[in-house]
Scaffold this motif. Structure first.
Motif, short mmCIF file in Angstrom:
data_model
loop_
_atom_site.label_atom_id
_atom_site.label_comp_id
_atom_site.label_asym_id
_atom_site.label_seq_id
_atom_site.Cartn_x
_atom_site.Cartn_y
_atom_site.Cartn_z
N UNK A 178 -11.47 -8.02 -52.75
CA UNK A 178 -12.09 -7.18 -53.77
C UNK A 178 -11.02 -6.90 -54.80
N UNK A 179 -11.37 -6.29 -55.90
CA UNK A 179 -10.36 -6.03 -56.91
C UNK A 179 -10.42 -4.57 -57.38
N UNK A 180 -9.30 -4.10 -57.89
CA UNK A 180 -9.22 -2.79 -58.50
C UNK A 180 -8.52 -2.97 -59.84
N UNK A 181 -8.66 -2.01 -60.71
CA UNK A 181 -8.01 -2.08 -62.03
C UNK A 181 -6.99 -0.96 -62.14
N UNK A 182 -5.89 -1.28 -62.78
CA UNK A 182 -4.87 -0.28 -63.09
C UNK A 182 -4.45 -0.47 -64.54
N UNK A 183 -3.84 0.55 -65.10
CA UNK A 183 -3.34 0.45 -66.47
C UNK A 183 -2.25 -0.62 -66.53
N UNK A 184 -2.11 -1.24 -67.68
CA UNK A 184 -1.11 -2.28 -67.86
C UNK A 184 0.29 -1.82 -67.53
N UNK A 185 0.65 -0.62 -67.95
CA UNK A 185 2.00 -0.10 -67.72
C UNK A 185 2.22 0.14 -66.22
N UNK A 186 1.18 0.59 -65.52
CA UNK A 186 1.29 0.80 -64.07
C UNK A 186 1.50 -0.51 -63.36
N UNK A 187 0.73 -1.53 -63.76
CA UNK A 187 0.88 -2.84 -63.13
C UNK A 187 2.27 -3.40 -63.38
N UNK A 188 2.80 -3.25 -64.60
CA UNK A 188 4.13 -3.81 -64.90
C UNK A 188 5.21 -3.12 -64.08
N UNK A 189 5.11 -1.80 -63.95
CA UNK A 189 6.07 -1.08 -63.11
C UNK A 189 6.00 -1.55 -61.67
N UNK A 190 4.78 -1.70 -61.17
CA UNK A 190 4.56 -2.16 -59.81
C UNK A 190 5.12 -3.57 -59.61
N UNK A 191 4.82 -4.46 -60.54
CA UNK A 191 5.29 -5.84 -60.46
C UNK A 191 6.81 -5.90 -60.50
N UNK A 192 7.41 -5.14 -61.41
CA UNK A 192 8.88 -5.11 -61.51
C UNK A 192 9.50 -4.62 -60.20
N UNK A 193 8.93 -3.56 -59.62
CA UNK A 193 9.44 -3.01 -58.37
C UNK A 193 9.34 -4.05 -57.24
N UNK A 194 8.19 -4.67 -57.13
CA UNK A 194 7.97 -5.65 -56.06
C UNK A 194 8.89 -6.86 -56.22
N UNK A 195 9.06 -7.33 -57.45
CA UNK A 195 9.96 -8.45 -57.71
C UNK A 195 11.39 -8.10 -57.30
N UNK A 196 11.82 -6.89 -57.64
CA UNK A 196 13.18 -6.46 -57.33
C UNK A 196 13.41 -6.29 -55.83
N UNK A 197 12.32 -6.06 -55.09
CA UNK A 197 12.44 -5.81 -53.65
C UNK A 197 11.89 -6.94 -52.79
N UNK A 198 11.61 -8.08 -53.41
CA UNK A 198 11.15 -9.25 -52.66
C UNK A 198 9.82 -9.05 -51.95
#
Length: 76
Positions: free
Chosen positions: A8-28
């Motif tokens: 299923x999918x959910x929506x988040x604000x663009x800035x929230x997604x970018x912060x999340x993506x940056x965090x996940x990338x930095x932490x593998x």
């Protein structure tokens, strides 16, 4: 790909997604794996039971209008 999509999918604000993506990338971590862990922890803490059967999505009728394709564009 599986014959039946089970995600299923959910929506988040663009800035929230970018912060999340940056965090996940930095932490593998994968974004979906990280979110699933957080959500499961919160639901467990709230005592929400784990369902034994997943509810199927409602089936579309063949005569229904095709689903509109919606895209999202971010402008920076």
């Amino acid at each position: 790909m599986a014959k039946r999509q089970t995600r299923r999918s959910i929506s988040v604000k663009g800035i929230t997604y970018q912060r999340l993506k940056d965090y996940c990338d930095a932490n593998g971590r994968s974004v979906s794996g990280y979110l699933e862990d957080i959500i499961a922890e919160k639901l467990d803490a709230a005592g929400v039971p784990v369902p034994t059967v997943l509810k199927a999505r409602p089936q579309r009728k063949v005569e229904d209008e095709p689903e509109e394709i919606v895209s999202q564009h971010f402008t920076f």
